[in-house]
Design a protein around this motif. Structure first.
Motif, PDB file in Angstrom:
ATOM      1  N   ARG A  96      10.494  45.496  41.360  1.00 25.17           N
ATOM      2  CA  ARG A  96      11.070  46.822  41.596  1.00 25.17           C
ATOM      3  C   ARG A  96      10.405  47.852  40.699  1.00 25.17           C
ATOM      4  NH1 ARG A  96      15.184  47.383  37.606  1.00 25.17           N
ATOM      5  NH2 ARG A  96      15.573  45.386  36.617  1.00 25.17           N
ATOM      6  N   ALA A  97      10.439  49.092  41.150  1.00 30.62           N
ATOM      7  CA  ALA A  97       9.850  50.190  40.386  1.00 30.62           C
ATOM      8  C   ALA A  97      10.691  50.460  39.145  1.00 30.62           C
ATOM      9  CB  ALA A  97       9.761  51.444  41.243  1.00 30.62           C
ATOM     10  N   ALA A  98      10.010  50.608  38.013  1.00 25.78           N
ATOM     11  CA  ALA A  98      10.733  50.840  36.765  1.00 25.78           C
ATOM     12  C   ALA A  98      10.493  52.247  36.227  1.00 25.78           C
ATOM     13  CB  ALA A  98      10.317  49.820  35.718  1.00 25.78           C
ATOM     14  N   SER A  99       9.383  52.847  36.610  1.00 25.69           N
ATOM     15  CA  SER A  99       9.060  54.188  36.133  1.00 25.69           C
ATOM     16  C   SER A  99       8.346  54.951  37.247  1.00 25.69           C
ATOM     17  CB  SER A  99       8.160  54.094  34.899  1.00 25.69           C
ATOM     18  OG  SER A  99       7.675  55.363  34.551  1.00 25.69           O
ATOM     19  N   ILE A 100       8.915  56.074  37.618  1.00 26.78           N
ATOM     20  CA  ILE A 100       8.334  56.902  38.675  1.00 26.78           C
ATOM     21  C   ILE A 100       8.025  58.269  38.084  1.00 26.78           C
ATOM     22  CG2 ILE A 100       8.713  57.916  40.949  1.00 26.78           C
ATOM     23  CD1 ILE A 100      10.630  55.580  41.505  1.00 26.78           C
ATOM     24  N   SER A 101       6.791  58.748  38.332  1.00 30.08           N
ATOM     25  CA  SER A 101       6.365  60.034  37.776  1.00 30.08           C
ATOM     26  C   SER A 101       6.967  61.190  38.575  1.00 30.08           C
ATOM     27  CB  SER A 101       4.837  60.132  37.790  1.00 30.08           C
ATOM     28  OG  SER A 101       4.370  60.195  39.122  1.00 30.08           O
ATOM     29  N   ASN A 103       6.096  61.468  42.166  1.00 30.63           N
ATOM     30  CA  ASN A 103       6.619  60.372  42.978  1.00 30.63           C
ATOM     31  C   ASN A 103       5.664  59.180  43.079  1.00 30.63           C
ATOM     32  OD1 ASN A 103       8.831  59.316  44.245  1.00 30.63           O
ATOM     33  ND2 ASN A 103       8.195  59.992  46.293  1.00 30.63           N
ATOM     34  N   GLU A 104       4.933  58.893  41.996  1.00 34.56           N
ATOM     35  CA  GLU A 104       4.070  57.723  41.927  1.00 34.56           C
ATOM     36  C   GLU A 104       4.686  56.724  40.948  1.00 34.56           C
ATOM     37  OE1 GLU A 104       0.135  58.832  40.867  1.00 34.56           O
ATOM     38  OE2 GLU A 104      -0.107  60.181  42.562  1.00 34.56           O
ATOM     39  N   THR A 105       4.655  55.467  41.318  1.00 33.36           N
ATOM     40  CA  THR A 105       5.200  54.427  40.443  1.00 33.36           C
ATOM     41  C   THR A 105       4.173  54.089  39.373  1.00 33.36           C
ATOM     42  OG1 THR A 105       6.471  53.540  42.283  1.00 33.36           O
ATOM     43  CG2 THR A 105       6.189  52.117  40.373  1.00 33.36           C
ATOM     44  N   ASN A 106       4.589  54.197  38.098  1.00 32.54           N
ATOM     45  CA  ASN A 106       3.701  53.907  36.972  1.00 32.54           C
ATOM     46  C   ASN A 106       3.944  52.539  36.360  1.00 32.54           C
ATOM     47  OD1 ASN A 106       2.480  56.447  37.100  1.00 32.54           O
ATOM     48  ND2 ASN A 106       4.039  57.355  35.789  1.00 32.54           N
ATOM     49  N   ARG A 107       5.104  51.985  36.612  1.00 31.30           N
ATOM     50  CA  ARG A 107       5.473  50.720  35.984  1.00 31.30           C
ATOM     51  C   ARG A 107       6.405  49.945  36.915  1.00 31.30           C
ATOM     52  NH1 ARG A 107       4.115  48.956  31.502  1.00 31.30           N
ATOM     53  NH2 ARG A 107       5.296  47.565  30.201  1.00 31.30           N
ATOM     54  N   TYR A 108       6.179  48.647  36.965  1.00 33.60           N
ATOM     55  CA  TYR A 108       7.012  47.759  37.772  1.00 33.60           C
ATOM     56  C   TYR A 108       7.687  46.718  36.877  1.00 33.60           C
ATOM     57  CZ  TYR A 108       4.878  49.447  42.091  1.00 33.60           C
ATOM     58  OH  TYR A 108       4.460  50.222  43.132  1.00 33.60           O
TER      59      TYR A 108
END
Length: 163
Positions: free
Chosen positions: A80-85, A88-93
């Motif tokens: 799952r996505a843990a950090s979204i900029s 709206n881009e996922t930086n960490r999973y």
């Protein structure tokens, strides 16, 4: 004046022995009992292969026939996505892992120890596609090692395993 008494400190090993404490890797301990005597179930995918590989390294590899115990393991993961900029881009999973295990005595057919272990790892997705895939693979390997450590710790501390 200090309340430390050396005589009390010297009596701690006696107290631990009286309560049934025994080192895991001592002769007759759980570690010695399980070492090389556990046949781990065959893996069905990459994640379970990594888990079984780590378990066999920690418990010692055993032949499927002639082993005293059979360890059945199943693993499942959720990413799952843990950090979204802000763009709206996922930086960490985060990868959540769950492993169910059951140790069965081959002699009696009785389940000696069973349970479930849960943990998680995270990885960065901020780099290129290749680096993100490498990070994901590394995170999966780390998670399977963590889950296998948890399983082995639970097996070593199980009171029903005897020499």
């Amino acid at each position: 004046m200090s309340s430390f008494d050396r005589r009390t400190f010297l009596l701690i090993p006696l107290a631990l022995t009286a309560c049934g404490f025994q080192p895991v890797y001592a002769p007759g301990g759980t570690g010695a009992t399980l070492n090389g005597r556990v046949a781990v179930s065959a893996p069905s995918d990459v994640k379970s292969f990594l888990l079984v590989q780590n378990l066999e390294q920690k418990l010692g590899r055993s032949a499927t026939s002639g082993s005293e115990y059979k360890l059945a393991v199943s693993v499942s993961t959720t990413t799952r996505a843990a950090s979204i900029s802000t763009s709206n881009e996922t930086n960490r999973y985060t990868i959540d892992g769950r492993a169910n295990y059951s140790l069965t005595s081959e002699e009696s057919g009785q389940v000696v120890a069973s349970g479930q272990v849960i943990d998680f790892v995270a990885y960065s997705a901020a780099g290129s596609t290749v680096s993100t895939l490498a990070d994901e693979r590394d995170a999966t390997e780390r998670l399977m090692e963590i889950l296998s450590d948890h399983i082995v710790t639970r097996l070593y501390t199980s009171p029903d395993i005897t020499a």
